[in-house]
Design an enzyme around this catalytic site. Structure first.
Site, PDB file in Angstrom:
ATOM      1  N   ARG A 126       0.727  -1.161   0.030  1.00 53.74           N
ATOM      2  CA  ARG A 126       0.038   0.093  -0.046  1.00 53.74           C
ATOM      3  C   ARG A 126       0.849   1.289   0.081  1.00 53.74           C
ATOM      4  NH1 ARG A 126      -3.126  -3.162   3.728  1.00 53.74           N
ATOM      5  NH2 ARG A 126      -4.889  -3.918   2.587  1.00 53.74           N
ATOM      6  N   LYS A 148       3.176  11.312 -11.350  1.00 55.49           N
ATOM      7  CA  LYS A 148       2.182  10.543 -12.352  1.00 55.49           C
ATOM      8  C   LYS A 148       3.107   9.218 -12.657  1.00 55.49           C
ATOM      9  CE  LYS A 148      -0.728  13.494 -14.974  1.00 55.49           C
ATOM     10  NZ  LYS A 148      -1.208  13.916 -16.302  1.00 55.49           N
ATOM     11  N   GLU A 190       9.444  17.646 -25.203  1.00 51.81           N
ATOM     12  CA  GLU A 190       8.756  18.059 -24.140  1.00 51.81           C
ATOM     13  C   GLU A 190       9.228  19.457 -23.399  1.00 51.81           C
ATOM     14  OE1 GLU A 190       6.240  16.505 -22.958  1.00 51.81           O
ATOM     15  OE2 GLU A 190       6.308  14.360 -23.322  1.00 51.81           O
ATOM     16  N   LYS A 232       7.223  22.932 -14.723  1.00 51.92           N
ATOM     17  CA  LYS A 232       6.513  21.643 -14.376  1.00 51.92           C
ATOM     18  C   LYS A 232       5.995  21.703 -12.981  1.00 51.92           C
ATOM     19  CE  LYS A 232       5.097  17.058 -14.769  1.00 51.92           C
ATOM     20  NZ  LYS A 232       5.484  15.714 -15.393  1.00 51.92           N
ATOM     21  N   GLU A 242      -4.333  16.659 -11.205  1.00 48.95           N
ATOM     22  CA  GLU A 242      -4.944  17.176 -12.582  1.00 48.95           C
ATOM     23  C   GLU A 242      -6.443  17.112 -12.328  1.00 48.95           C
ATOM     24  OE1 GLU A 242      -2.916  15.586 -15.981  1.00 48.95           O
ATOM     25  OE2 GLU A 242      -4.795  15.594 -16.919  1.00 48.95           O
ATOM     26  N   ARG A 246      -3.249  21.144 -14.477  1.00 51.12           N
ATOM     27  CA  ARG A 246      -2.301  20.420 -14.674  1.00 51.12           C
ATOM     28  C   ARG A 246      -2.509  19.875 -16.178  1.00 51.12           C
ATOM     29  NH1 ARG A 246       1.052  15.891 -11.162  1.00 51.12           N
ATOM     30  NH2 ARG A 246       1.905  15.079 -13.052  1.00 51.12           N
ATOM     31  N   ASN A 250      -0.328  18.444 -20.877  1.00 48.60           N
ATOM     32  CA  ASN A 250      -0.532  17.418 -21.823  1.00 48.60           C
ATOM     33  C   ASN A 250      -0.871  17.801 -23.252  1.00 48.60           C
ATOM     34  OD1 ASN A 250      -0.535  15.207 -20.378  1.00 48.60           O
ATOM     35  ND2 ASN A 250      -2.575  15.446 -19.516  1.00 48.60           N
ATOM     36  N   HIS A 253      -0.740  15.675 -26.455  1.00 48.45           N
ATOM     37  CA  HIS A 253      -0.588  14.629 -26.123  1.00 48.45           C
ATOM     38  C   HIS A 253      -1.980  13.505 -26.227  1.00 48.45           C
ATOM     39  CE1 HIS A 253       2.494  15.622 -23.778  1.00 48.45           C
ATOM     40  NE2 HIS A 253       3.002  14.673 -23.150  1.00 48.45           N
ATOM     41  N   HIS A 257      -0.731  10.248 -27.713  1.00 48.14           N
ATOM     42  CA  HIS A 257      -1.154   9.224 -27.201  1.00 48.14           C
ATOM     43  C   HIS A 257      -1.901   8.268 -28.400  1.00 48.14           C
ATOM     44  CE1 HIS A 257      -1.157  10.377 -22.709  1.00 48.14           C
ATOM     45  NE2 HIS A 257       0.437  10.166 -23.455  1.00 48.14           N
ATOM     46  N   HIS A 270       7.821   8.474 -27.538  1.00 48.03           N
ATOM     47  CA  HIS A 270       6.704   9.132 -27.055  1.00 48.03           C
ATOM     48  C   HIS A 270       6.953  10.529 -27.531  1.00 48.03           C
ATOM     49  CE1 HIS A 270       3.986  10.582 -24.083  1.00 48.03           C
ATOM     50  NE2 HIS A 270       4.751  11.498 -23.549  1.00 48.03           N
TER      51      HIS A 270
HETATM   52  P1  NAD Z   1      12.415   5.172 -22.196  1.00 43.15           P
HETATM   53  O1  NAD Z   1      12.298   4.998 -20.581  1.00 43.15           O
HETATM   54  O2  NAD Z   1      11.897   4.071 -23.090  1.00 43.15           O
HETATM   55  O3  NAD Z   1      13.887   5.602 -22.593  1.00 43.15           O
HETATM   56  C1  NAD Z   1      14.459   5.640 -24.001  1.00 43.15           C
HETATM   57  C2  NAD Z   1      15.597   4.822 -24.380  1.00 43.15           C
HETATM   58  O4  NAD Z   1      16.718   5.282 -23.871  1.00 43.15           O
HETATM   59  C3  NAD Z   1      15.289   3.377 -23.760  1.00 43.15           C
HETATM   60  O5  NAD Z   1      16.070   2.350 -24.690  1.00 43.15           O
HETATM   61  C4  NAD Z   1      16.384   3.207 -22.544  1.00 43.15           C
HETATM   62  O6  NAD Z   1      16.991   2.360 -22.083  1.00 43.15           O
HETATM   63  C5  NAD Z   1      17.575   4.317 -23.064  1.00 43.15           C
HETATM   64  N1  NAD Z   1      18.175   5.083 -22.276  1.00 43.15           N
HETATM   65  C6  NAD Z   1      18.037   5.637 -20.837  1.00 43.15           C
HETATM   66  N2  NAD Z   1      18.866   6.260 -20.341  1.00 43.15           N
HETATM   67  C7  NAD Z   1      19.904   6.293 -21.314  1.00 43.15           C
HETATM   68  C8  NAD Z   1      21.049   6.888 -21.297  1.00 43.15           C
HETATM   69  N3  NAD Z   1      21.452   7.532 -20.246  1.00 43.15           N
HETATM   70  N4  NAD Z   1      22.114   6.591 -22.195  1.00 43.15           N
HETATM   71  C9  NAD Z   1      21.631   5.506 -23.286  1.00 43.15           C
HETATM   72  N5  NAD Z   1      20.540   4.966 -23.188  1.00 43.15           N
HETATM   73  C10 NAD Z   1      19.499   5.391 -22.198  1.00 43.15           C
HETATM   74  O7  NAD Z   1      11.681   6.566 -22.823  1.00 43.15           O
HETATM   75  P2  NAD Z   1      11.672   8.014 -22.094  1.00 43.15           P
HETATM   76  O8  NAD Z   1      11.421   8.939 -23.309  1.00 43.15           O
HETATM   77  O9  NAD Z   1      12.591   8.556 -21.062  1.00 43.15           O
HETATM   78  O10 NAD Z   1      10.118   7.970 -21.369  1.00 43.15           O
HETATM   79  C11 NAD Z   1       8.898   7.705 -22.237  1.00 43.15           C
HETATM   80  C12 NAD Z   1       7.738   7.157 -21.104  1.00 43.15           C
HETATM   81  O11 NAD Z   1       7.698   8.186 -20.143  1.00 43.15           O
HETATM   82  C13 NAD Z   1       6.604   6.804 -21.826  1.00 43.15           C
HETATM   83  O12 NAD Z   1       6.279   5.573 -21.200  1.00 43.15           O
HETATM   84  C14 NAD Z   1       5.700   8.065 -21.376  1.00 43.15           C
HETATM   85  O13 NAD Z   1       4.404   7.525 -21.249  1.00 43.15           O
HETATM   86  C15 NAD Z   1       6.170   8.383 -20.044  1.00 43.15           C
HETATM   87  N6  NAD Z   1       5.963   9.823 -19.644  1.00 43.15           N
HETATM   88  C16 NAD Z   1       5.535   9.693 -18.174  1.00 43.15           C
HETATM   89  C17 NAD Z   1       5.146  11.040 -17.807  1.00 43.15           C
HETATM   90  C18 NAD Z   1       4.851  11.351 -16.490  1.00 43.15           C
HETATM   91  O14 NAD Z   1       4.426  12.416 -16.010  1.00 43.15           O
HETATM   92  N7  NAD Z   1       5.016  10.423 -15.583  1.00 43.15           N
HETATM   93  C19 NAD Z   1       5.544  12.208 -18.613  1.00 43.15           C
HETATM   94  C20 NAD Z   1       6.008  11.988 -20.088  1.00 43.15           C
HETATM   95  C21 NAD Z   1       6.458  10.855 -20.444  1.00 43.15           C
HETATM   96  N1  GLY Z   2       3.304  14.854 -18.220  1.00 42.15           N
HETATM   97  C1  GLY Z   2       2.222  15.413 -17.818  1.00 42.15           C
HETATM   98  C2  GLY Z   2       1.973  15.397 -16.359  1.00 42.15           C
HETATM   99  O1  GLY Z   2       2.770  15.168 -15.617  1.00 42.15           O
HETATM  100  O2  GLY Z   2       0.892  16.033 -16.010  1.00 42.15           O
END
Ligand code: NAD
Ligand code: GLY
Length: 368
Positions: A126, A148, A190, A232, A242, A246, A250, A253, A257, A270
């Site tokens: 939890r 998030k 972003e 942010k 949100e 907030r 997006n 997005h 998405h 992404h």
């Molecule tokens: P990712 O986590 O897939 O990383 C991209 C690639 O880079 C992967 O292959 C990873 O292994 C590699 N990598 C990571 N760090 C590295 C480094 N320092 N050197 C070499 N390779 C490296 O993608 P991302 O773009 O970081 O994140 C995308 C994800 O984030 C999506 O799932 C998206 O939905 C999510 N997201 C979440 C929020 C949120 O608020 N929680 C906001 C935006 C995006």
């Molecule tokens: N990436 C959108 C949010 O964090 O609200």
């Protein structure tokens, strides 16, 4: 306006959320400098990372945790693994190694690792603490901040998740040295977003300083990440879960998405999907009386400078978009809400747009 050479090479900012407030450390060498161990209350920790990042950064992180009992789980790499099956691998590891409610989870990786680890922390017994050590630009400027957390479902992106804040975010800009160029550009989408939704001056700074960022100038990088996180943090502090404002985070997005879901999370990155989405949202903003044609051209130019897509994938059509966009989390009572620009640097969440104009944007986008 700050330029790349007069801003500091490291920064500490806070996400203000009362008792859930936390620091964000930004800069070169931060993983070694911050002392991550002090954010871990108990004796145990579980590091969650993946097969790409583990060989690069796991031992550097472990060397900062010598006073703790540390287990690791190394997941397969990819958005397609951000799902319930992978989440269960984290729970297996925690249970098999007798982690109790005082354990801390550490996300070492990009947004995929951060989102899934955060959600595991939110659910395990939890709720246990977690720390974000983001290693992609995208995760440093967006996903590691704001709480998030989620996994994907085959019918929709990030559909199973929770709001759950970390104890700290440690952004070591040195990790960007190994990041593939395409991933860096996806993160820039972003970064550009913050300029579009809330900070016209930052947008202009990005137009002027993109070359310094491309060269890996540490001060420029730290400034860009700091401004992104500040923007942010301000929005998250005002609306953690949100209920309103907030949602401006997006921008693009809902379109993005739809692209990711259409491609079953194994096509565009992404950030690339969001870049095309932001151009479509900006186009609709223009048609709805928001930004000017000149501003839309500036947006497209900056995206193109980072080799980001400015139109949807060639194999998507208007019906694909309409069907998938109506599954978005911003749909309320069947009504689609979108983030549009009233100005460059000022966004609004609204259902007050003409569906005909949305169809025009999609039609023109899909035929480019
Ligand atoms: P990712 O986590 O897939 O990383 C991209 C690639 O880079 C992967 O292959 C990873 O292994 C590699 N990598 C990571 N760090 C590295 C480094 N320092 N050197 C070499 N390779 C490296 O993608 P991302 O773009 O970081 O994140 C995308 C994800 O984030 C999506 O799932 C998206 O939905 C999510 N997201 C979440 C929020 C949120 O608020 N929680 C906001 C935006 C995006
Ligand atoms: N990436 C959108 C949010 O964090 O609200």
């Amino acid at each position: 306006m700050s330029n790349a050479t007069n801003s500091p090479a490291e920064s500490l900012i806070y996400v203000e959320l009362g008792e859930r407030s936390y620091p964000i450390y930004i800069g070169s060498g931060q993983l070694a400098a911050v002392g991550i161990s002090r954010f871990i209350q108990g004796k145990k920790a579980l590091v969650v990372t993946n097969t790409t990042i583990a060989p690069l950064y796991l031992s550097a992180l472990q060397s900062q945790l010598q006073d703790k009992q540390v287990d690791c789980v190394i997941l397969d790499d990819g958005e397609q693994y951000k799902n319930l099956e992978t989440l269960n691998l984290i729970f297996n590891q925690l249970l098999e190694n007798n982690h109790d409610r005082k354990t801390t989870l550490i996300a070492l990786g990009g947004g995929v690792i951060g989102d899934i680890t955060g959600f595991a922390a939110a659910c395990y017994q939890r709720g246990v603490p977690f720390i974000q050590v983001p290693t992609t630009l995208l995760s440093q400027v967006d996903s590691s901040v704001g709480g998030k957390t989620a996994v994907n479902h085959s019918l929709g992106k990030n559909m199973i998740g929770a709001f759950y804040q970390p104890q700290a975010v440690i952004i070591d800009t040195d990790s960007l040295g190994t990041l593939p160029e395409r991933e860096f550009s996806a993160g820039m989408a972003e970064v550009i977003k913050y300029g579009l939704i809330a900070d016209a001056e930052f947008f202009a700074w990005l137009e002027e300083n993109s070359d310094a960022l491309k060269r890996g100038d540490q001060r420029a990088l730290t400034y860009a990440i700091e401004q992104s996180c500040l923007n942010k943090a301000k929005v998250v502090s005002a609306d953690e879960t949100e209920q309103g404002i907030r949602a401006i985070l997006n921008l693009g997005h809902t379109f993005g998405h739809a692209i990711e879901t259409f491609q079953q999370y194994s096509g565009w990155l992404h950030g690339e999907a969001v870049a095309a989405g932001m151009v479509m949202a900006s186009h609709l903003s223009l048609l709805s009386g928001g930004i000017s044609q000149q501003q839309l051209d500036r947006i497209k130019r900056l995206m193109s400078h980072w080799s980001l897509p400015i139109a949807p994938p060639a194999d998507m059509n208007i019906d694909d978009f309409m069907q998938l966009m109506y599954r978005d989390k911003k749909v309320l009572d069947g009504q689609l809400r979108l983030v549009l620009l009233q100005e460059l640097g000022q966004a609004v969440v609204t259902s007050d747009f003409q569906t005909d104009l949305l169809r025009q944007v999609l039609l023109e986008g899909c035929s480019e």
